[in-house]
Design a protein around this motif. Structure first.
Motif, short mmCIF file in Angstrom:
data_model
loop_
_atom_site.label_atom_id
_atom_site.label_comp_id
_atom_site.label_asym_id
_atom_site.label_seq_id
_atom_site.Cartn_x
_atom_site.Cartn_y
_atom_site.Cartn_z
N VAL A 1 -8.83 -2.38 0.60
CA VAL A 1 -7.73 -2.52 -0.15
C VAL A 1 -8.16 -1.24 -1.06
CG1 VAL A 1 -6.66 -3.81 -1.99
CG2 VAL A 1 -7.15 -4.77 0.22
N ARG A 2 -9.18 -1.16 -1.75
CA ARG A 2 -9.38 -0.16 -2.72
C ARG A 2 -9.44 1.00 -1.92
NH1 ARG A 2 -14.18 -3.53 -3.55
NH2 ARG A 2 -14.01 -4.87 -5.22
N ARG A 3 -9.69 1.42 -0.88
CA ARG A 3 -9.47 2.67 -0.27
C ARG A 3 -8.07 3.33 -0.17
NH1 ARG A 3 -11.37 4.11 5.40
NH2 ARG A 3 -13.25 2.98 5.32
N LEU B 1 -6.09 6.29 -1.78
CA LEU B 1 -5.60 7.08 -0.69
C LEU B 1 -4.18 7.39 -1.25
CD1 LEU B 1 -5.69 8.21 2.26
CD2 LEU B 1 -4.43 6.26 2.85
N ILE B 2 -3.31 6.29 -1.19
CA ILE B 2 -1.81 6.18 -1.70
C ILE B 2 -1.64 7.15 -3.09
CG2 ILE B 2 0.14 4.90 -2.21
CD1 ILE B 2 -0.70 5.05 0.79
N TRP B 3 -2.69 6.70 -4.00
CA TRP B 3 -2.42 7.52 -5.09
C TRP B 3 -2.94 9.05 -5.05
CZ3 TRP B 3 -0.53 7.29 -9.77
CH2 TRP B 3 -1.12 8.11 -10.89
N GLU B 4 -3.89 9.39 -4.40
CA GLU B 4 -4.24 10.57 -4.44
C GLU B 4 -3.39 11.38 -3.32
OE1 GLU B 4 -8.39 10.70 -3.24
OE2 GLU B 4 -8.92 10.25 -5.31
N SER C 1 -2.39 -6.09 -4.09
CA SER C 1 -1.83 -6.90 -3.12
C SER C 1 -0.68 -6.03 -2.54
CB SER C 1 -0.99 -8.10 -3.83
OG SER C 1 -1.64 -9.11 -4.58
N GLY C 2 -0.14 -5.10 -3.29
CA GLY C 2 0.75 -4.11 -2.78
C GLY C 2 -0.06 -3.21 -1.65
N ALA C 3 -1.28 -2.87 -1.42
CA ALA C 3 -1.83 -1.96 -0.60
C ALA C 3 -2.59 -2.72 0.61
CB ALA C 3 -3.18 -1.48 -1.58
N ILE C 4 -2.47 -3.84 0.61
CA ILE C 4 -2.98 -4.80 1.71
C ILE C 4 -2.39 -4.35 3.39
CG2 ILE C 4 -1.39 -6.76 1.79
CD1 ILE C 4 -5.30 -7.13 2.52
N GLY C 5 -1.20 -3.93 3.11
CA GLY C 5 -0.46 -3.45 4.61
C GLY C 5 -1.29 -2.21 4.91
N VAL C 6 -1.54 -1.10 3.86
CA VAL C 6 -2.05 0.20 4.50
C VAL C 6 -3.62 -0.26 4.63
CG1 VAL C 6 -2.78 2.34 3.40
CG2 VAL C 6 -0.55 1.48 2.95
N ALA C 7 -4.13 -1.09 4.00
CA ALA C 7 -5.65 -1.40 4.10
C ALA C 7 -5.73 -2.16 5.50
CB ALA C 7 -6.00 -2.44 3.24
N LEU D 1 -10.24 2.39 -8.06
CA LEU D 1 -10.20 3.75 -7.45
C LEU D 1 -11.94 4.38 -7.46
CD1 LEU D 1 -7.38 3.83 -7.36
CD2 LEU D 1 -7.26 5.86 -8.24
N ASN D 2 -12.37 4.04 -8.76
CA ASN D 2 -13.95 4.42 -8.73
C ASN D 2 -14.87 3.71 -7.71
OD1 ASN D 2 -13.58 5.97 -10.90
ND2 ASN D 2 -13.80 4.29 -12.44
N LEU D 3 -14.33 2.54 -7.37
CA LEU D 3 -15.35 1.66 -6.29
C LEU D 3 -14.95 2.13 -5.11
CD1 LEU D 3 -15.65 -1.69 -7.98
CD2 LEU D 3 -17.36 -0.28 -7.98
N ALA D 4 -13.78 2.86 -4.99
CA ALA D 4 -13.35 2.95 -3.50
C ALA D 4 -14.33 4.06 -2.56
CB ALA D 4 -12.03 3.57 -3.59
N ARG D 5 -14.67 3.16 -1.45
CA ARG D 5 -15.52 4.24 -0.63
C ARG D 5 -14.68 4.60 0.79
NH1 ARG D 5 -19.89 -0.05 0.60
NH2 ARG D 5 -18.69 -1.48 -0.70
#
Ligand SMILES: Cc1ncc(COP(=O)(O)O)c(C=O)c1O
Length: 335
Positions: free
Chosen positions: A275-277, A281-284, A293-299, A331-335
């Motif tokens: 989810v963090r990734r 991704l969508i931000w960058e 919750s809004g990113a779970i589909g892309v995750a 975003l900082n924790l995203a790997r």
């Protein structure tokens, strides 16, 4: 007054009727909402060697799709003379109900968890609704809402397990159908109680009978996946925490489950790491800020890209109401 659905639990679902109700809901919903864009995502296209279309519901005036169901359900109540509503919500449904109350000249009280993100609480309050807090661990939000209605004429506006709410959420499907010139293979829907998947899924399946509808949920909260596998509503283990604060419904709704099962929906889940990734991704890539919750589909797509190989996939970006510090941390924790 607690409204009951014209379609009792366990009853078989008349999909044609739901499609007609979704079309009828458009006039209540579109006056006060945005036709959110369907955004192309070239990085994700390359990942699956197909086409990914992102329905950016985070760009609604309230920051999530939940406004659709609230507007439709409350328009019906308003037409029958109701002035007061009560809603229980992890946040986004509460913002939707507060906004609908503002649009329709009604009064709203929202029962929210005491750990509600600050951004969500601020939006509810700024729209003029009253707020009552409950403790997620020790109290029943349904019981509190019912007690609030007991001595008043107020009606509860349910977050997902209600025919009118489902029909309102389905208006998102009407827009996707208008915006997409190709036949989609899969629809990945961010899912908690299953209302968004039921409404949008039913509408799109009417036009694309081969469409795979996939509910996307956080790991440990994948009650839809488990319920579809055993063929009846089942609760997820729900023993682990998740950053997806809007998707912590422990089991599918009664009506939503009948609808989603009828549509042969399947389930997927994704970890908080993914989810963090996805948020990063969508931000960058697109400059769009999502809440977890809004990113779970892309995750979920990132969890199993091979499952979508060479497909045309529609994914909901269902919400963007996140506190700034939580967003930066993700975003900082995203790997
Ligand atoms: C951002 C977001 N996405 C998805 C959902 C899940 O919607 P549903 O309960 O209709 O499955 C919610 C529910 O609150 C939400 O806030």
């Amino acid at each position: 007054v607690i409204r009951t659905s014209p379609y009792p639990s366990g009853a078989s679902i008349d999909s044609e009727r739901l499609v007609l109700d979704i079309e009828a809901a458009c006039s209540n919903v579109h006056r006060y909402t945005s036709h959110t864009p369907l955004i192309r995502a070239p990085y994700l296209d390359r990942l699956i060697r197909g086409e990914v279309h992102l329905k950016a519901e985070c760009l609604q005036p309230t920051g999530s799709f939940k406004i659709r169901g609230a507007l439709h359900a409350m328009s019906q109540l308003r037409a029958s003379g109701q002035q007061d509503v009560v809603a229980f919500s992890s946040g986004n449904h509460g913002i939707g109900v507060a906004y609908a109350a503002h649009c329709l000249n009604m009064r709203a009280t929202i029962v929210v968890p005491s750990d509600i993100p600050r951004a969500k609480l601020a939006k509810i309050r700024s729209l003029g609704a009253d707020v009552v807090f409950y403790d997620r661990e020790r109290e029943s939000r349904e019981a509190i809402a019912t007690a609030l209605c007991a001595h008043t004429e107020a009606s509860i506006v349910k977050p997902y397990d209600d025919w009118d709410t489902i029909a309102g959420q389905g208006t998102c499907g009407v827009e996707i159908k208008e915006q997409l010139s190709l036949t989609p293979d899969s629809l990945l829907v961010c899912t908690g109680g299953g209302g968004f998947a039921a409404g949008t899924g039913t509408y799109l399946r009417r036009y694309y009978p081969e469409l795979s509808i996939i509910t996307a949920e956080p790991e440990g909260w994948d009650d839809h996946l488990q319920s579809f596998q055993v063929g009846k509503r089942s609760a997820a283990a729900a023993t682990t925490a998740s950053i997806c604060d809007g998707l912590l419904a422990p089991e599918p709704g009664e009506i939503t489950f009948v609808v989603n099962q009828h549509n042969r929906a399947q389930g997927m889940s994704a970890s908080d790491d993914l989810v963090r990734r996805a948020m990063k991704l969508i931000w960058e890539q697109l400059g769009v800020g999502l809440e977890p919750s809004g990113a779970i589909g892309v995750a979920s797509l990132l969890a199993q890209p091979e499952r979508f190989s060479e497909q045309i996939v529609v994914i909901t970006l269902s919400g963007g109401n996140v506190d700034r510090d939580r967003f930066d941390e993700a975003l900082n924790l995203a790997r």
